[in-house]
Design a protein around this motif. Structure first.
Motif, PDB file in Angstrom:
ATOM      1  N   GLY A  56       0.812  -1.214   0.000  1.00  0.00           N
ATOM      2  CA  GLY A  56       0.000   0.000   0.000  1.00  0.00           C
ATOM      3  C   GLY A  56       0.840   1.257   0.000  1.00  0.00           C
ATOM      4  O   GLY A  56       0.527   2.234  -0.693  1.00  0.00           O
ATOM      5  N   GLY A  57       1.939   1.249   0.755  1.00  0.00           N
ATOM      6  CA  GLY A  57       2.792   2.421   0.806  1.00  0.00           C
ATOM      7  C   GLY A  57       3.463   2.732  -0.512  1.00  0.00           C
ATOM      8  O   GLY A  57       3.784   3.896  -0.805  1.00  0.00           O
ATOM      9  N   ASP A  58       3.680   1.705  -1.317  1.00  0.00           N
ATOM     10  CA  ASP A  58       4.369   1.910  -2.594  1.00  0.00           C
ATOM     11  C   ASP A  58       3.529   2.703  -3.583  1.00  0.00           C
ATOM     12  O   ASP A  58       4.080   3.389  -4.453  1.00  0.00           O
ATOM     13  CB  ASP A  58       4.734   0.545  -3.199  1.00  0.00           C
ATOM     14  N   TYR A  59       2.214   2.616  -3.493  1.00  0.00           N
ATOM     15  CA  TYR A  59       1.339   3.325  -4.442  1.00  0.00           C
ATOM     16  C   TYR A  59       1.543   4.836  -4.396  1.00  0.00           C
ATOM     17  O   TYR A  59       1.957   5.441  -5.392  1.00  0.00           O
ATOM     18  CB  TYR A  59      -0.122   2.977  -4.173  1.00  0.00           C
ATOM     19  N   PRO A  60       1.246   5.506  -3.280  1.00  0.00           N
ATOM     20  CA  PRO A  60       1.382   6.965  -3.276  1.00  0.00           C
ATOM     21  C   PRO A  60       2.826   7.433  -3.388  1.00  0.00           C
ATOM     22  O   PRO A  60       3.106   8.458  -4.027  1.00  0.00           O
ATOM     23  CB  PRO A  60       0.768   7.387  -1.939  1.00  0.00           C
ATOM     24  N   LEU A  61       3.757   6.697  -2.793  1.00  0.00           N
ATOM     25  CA  LEU A  61       5.142   7.147  -2.793  1.00  0.00           C
ATOM     26  C   LEU A  61       5.773   7.048  -4.175  1.00  0.00           C
ATOM     27  O   LEU A  61       6.431   7.982  -4.647  1.00  0.00           O
ATOM     28  CB  LEU A  61       5.953   6.345  -1.769  1.00  0.00           C
TER      29      LEU A  61
END
Length: 553
Positions: free
Chosen positions: A149-154
């Motif tokens: 999940g963190g990889d999406y916005p970052l």
């Protein structure tokens, strides 16, 4: 400061980024961020290839009662498939928020470490009973999803803030296109591992001998190996991800350090850039409003509504397609009856079908988007994709029995085309647009909210739509396809809330540069997100962006 084409003002370091020629550091950023998405897709979709194997190994009683090997209890199937999606939704919101508060780079490495550790953990078991195995799997896949999940916005935010405005859409889409490569490898790796083990551990079919057809312990090793291999791409790029500098936009606009931003970008762009520290203070003062302020609602409220609704509706359909492949494949004759195969043979056949659909349907759509997004624009591609997906799913739903019984080739073509237009369409553009529309101060958070809305749609698919497709009968499969067709058409209409962003700087799009007019000579107010005209300067790309002549300056 530099004057932009529309009459607003922008910082020199940001103008340098917008006008920079495509260089090696752009390519390096695409690969580093893209490998995260490769890992994301592999980890999320490899469960499709092994979920029926789990049913054969750990729930033989359910298989015997139903007469269908590979059947998991509905609640167990939903947990195995859906728990990573729940984790992804939560990870998007948490890491997206901290990406704006602590810095993109600072939290970027954490996501990779979490993904790698939990991919390995997914193949472990704290006990030998089916409850222990499934419980361990769900625990680690939840945490795996949290990292994913963190990889999406970052990744989206970092790539948008690194890119020049001429090719920004292609760069962000190229990062996301690695998802297609990850899906291909999920099928390919599962096919290779199951094929090797099948060669050395032959067994009768389920119909001939239900117990021996489970192929234990080889089958138990197989699914663990496939899940644990998802750690390697993440580990391979960890060092390079940590070497990436913080984005100049974050360093300048949020941290207020124009000198550091200029120094970082001079190293990669190999040019001299004024730091403009005094002018930066004025730039920041004009953009201090928060996500929950009335100013944000006025400028970007409709945009956020548009990105969240379209991503939600897209993922209901897209994840339903991916998660129910194992149920569709027999209907289009890419796989045979489960009872006619042993456990590893079924995994091999399912993986081969998934690989072929991804290679010829899913993969091309991503890269056609990369090629055309900065020529056609995001808005048109998204409208086209939603419309074509809706059309193809409606045809498959209405003619399901005919296609299943009498025209398997046409069924396979229609099914592949829905994947093509998902990826040459909203699956790519819903990722790109939130990374461009919102101000630097809340860009990662707004992308996270949009992406989390999408994962909420994926959860609806995993826990809702699958209740129809798990039954496997023609009536319920047809109902599911028609529901998804309607979902896509709703996405088509909600796209009208989203403006075009092609060819403009991030600060011009968001209004951060104090711009009171749109490029190309239009006189409506881009600074508050109310105007975005097409190339001929006469017609708006979005109804939310148009002002009547009497209101124009």
């Amino acid at each position: 400061m530099a004057e932009n084409a529309a009459g607003g003002q922008n910082l020199a370091v940001l103008d340098a980024l917008d006008s920079a020629r495509t260089q090696m550091y752009h390519m390096k950023a695409i690969v580093i961020a893209g490998m995260g998405f490769f890992t994301d897709a592999y980890d999320l979709f490899c469960i499709t290839t092994v979920s029926k194997l789990l049913g054969r190994i750990y729930y033989p009683g359910v298989n015997a009662d139903s007469g269908k090997p590979g059947t998991l209890p509905v609640n167990i199937n939903n947990a195995v498939v859906g728990v990573a999606l729940v984790g992804t939704l939560m990870g998007q919101l948490v890491f997206g928020y901290f990406g704006d508060k602590l810095g993109r780079k600072r939290v970027y490495g954490i996501t990779l470490v979490l993904m790698a550790a939990c991919a390995i953990g997914s193949g472990l078991s704290f006990g030998s009973t089916h409850r222990a195995v499934i419980g361990t799997l769900c625990f680690f896949r939840f945490l795996l999803g949290f990292g994913i999940g963190g990889d999406y916005p970052l990744s989206a935010t970092i790539m948008s803030e690194y890119a020049n405005k001429k090719t920004r859409g292609a760069f962000i889409a190229a990062v996301f296109a690695m998802q297609g490569v990850g899906i291909i490898f999920a099928g390919l790796v599962s096919m290779i591992v199951s094929g090797i083990l099948l060669h050395y551990h032959p067994a009768p079919s389920y119909k001939e001998n239900p117990k021996l057809s489970a192929q234990l312990p080889a089958a138990d090793y197989m699914w663990r190996i496939v899940l644990m291999l998802g750690a390697f791409p993440a580990l391979a790029t960890f060092y390079w991800r940590m070497k990436m500098p913080e984005t100049a936009r974050y360093t300048a606009i949020i941290e207020g350090n124009a000198k550091q931003a200029s120094n970082d970008m001079q190293k990669v762009l190999e040019i001299t850039i004024d730091d403009e520290q005094e002018k930066l203070a004025k730039f920041r003062a004009a953009n201090e409003y928060s996500l929950l302020s009335m100013e944000f609602a006025k400028r970007h409220g409709l945009h956020l509504l548009g990105t969240t609704t379209t991503w939600f509706l897209l993922d209901v359909a897209f994840y339903s397609q991916n998660l129910t492949q194992k149920d569709i494949f027999p209907a289009i004759k890419l796989t045979g009856p489960a009872e006619s195969m042993n456990a590893l043979r079924e995994v091999f056949v399912l993986s081969r079908a998934m690989f072929l659909i991804a290679l010829f349907g899913t993969f091309p759509g991503y890269w056609v988007t990369v090629a055309l997004i900065d020529k056609m624009g995001r808005y048109l591609i998204q409208l086209l994709g939603f419309f074509m997906m809706s059309l193809f799913m409606l045809v498959m739903g209405i003619k399901y029995e005919y296609l299943k019984e009498s025209n398997h080739v046409l069924f396979a073509i229609l099914y592949a085309l829905t994947f093509f237009f998902a990826n040459f369409g909203p699956n790519s553009t819903t990722f790109v647009l939130p990374a461009e529309l919102f101000p630097t101060r809340v860009r990662s958070t707004c992308h996270a909210i949009s992406a989390a809305s999408g994962k909420a749609g994926a959860i609806v698919a995993a826990f809702g739509v699958q209740r129809l497709t798990l039954k496997g009968d023609a009536k319920h499969m047809a109902e599911a396809l028609i529901i998804l067709s309607v979902t896509n058409m709703l996405g088509f209409f909600f796209t009208f809330l989203v403006p075009e962003t092609m060819g403009r700087s991030l600060e011009e799009i968001s209004g951060e540069d104090g711009n009171s007019g749109v490029a190309h000579g239009s006189t409506a107010t881009a600074g508050i997100g109310l105007a975005d005209v097409s190339k001929d300067d006469k017609y708006p790309h979005s109804s939310t962006e148009w002002q009547p002549p009497s209101m124009q300056a």
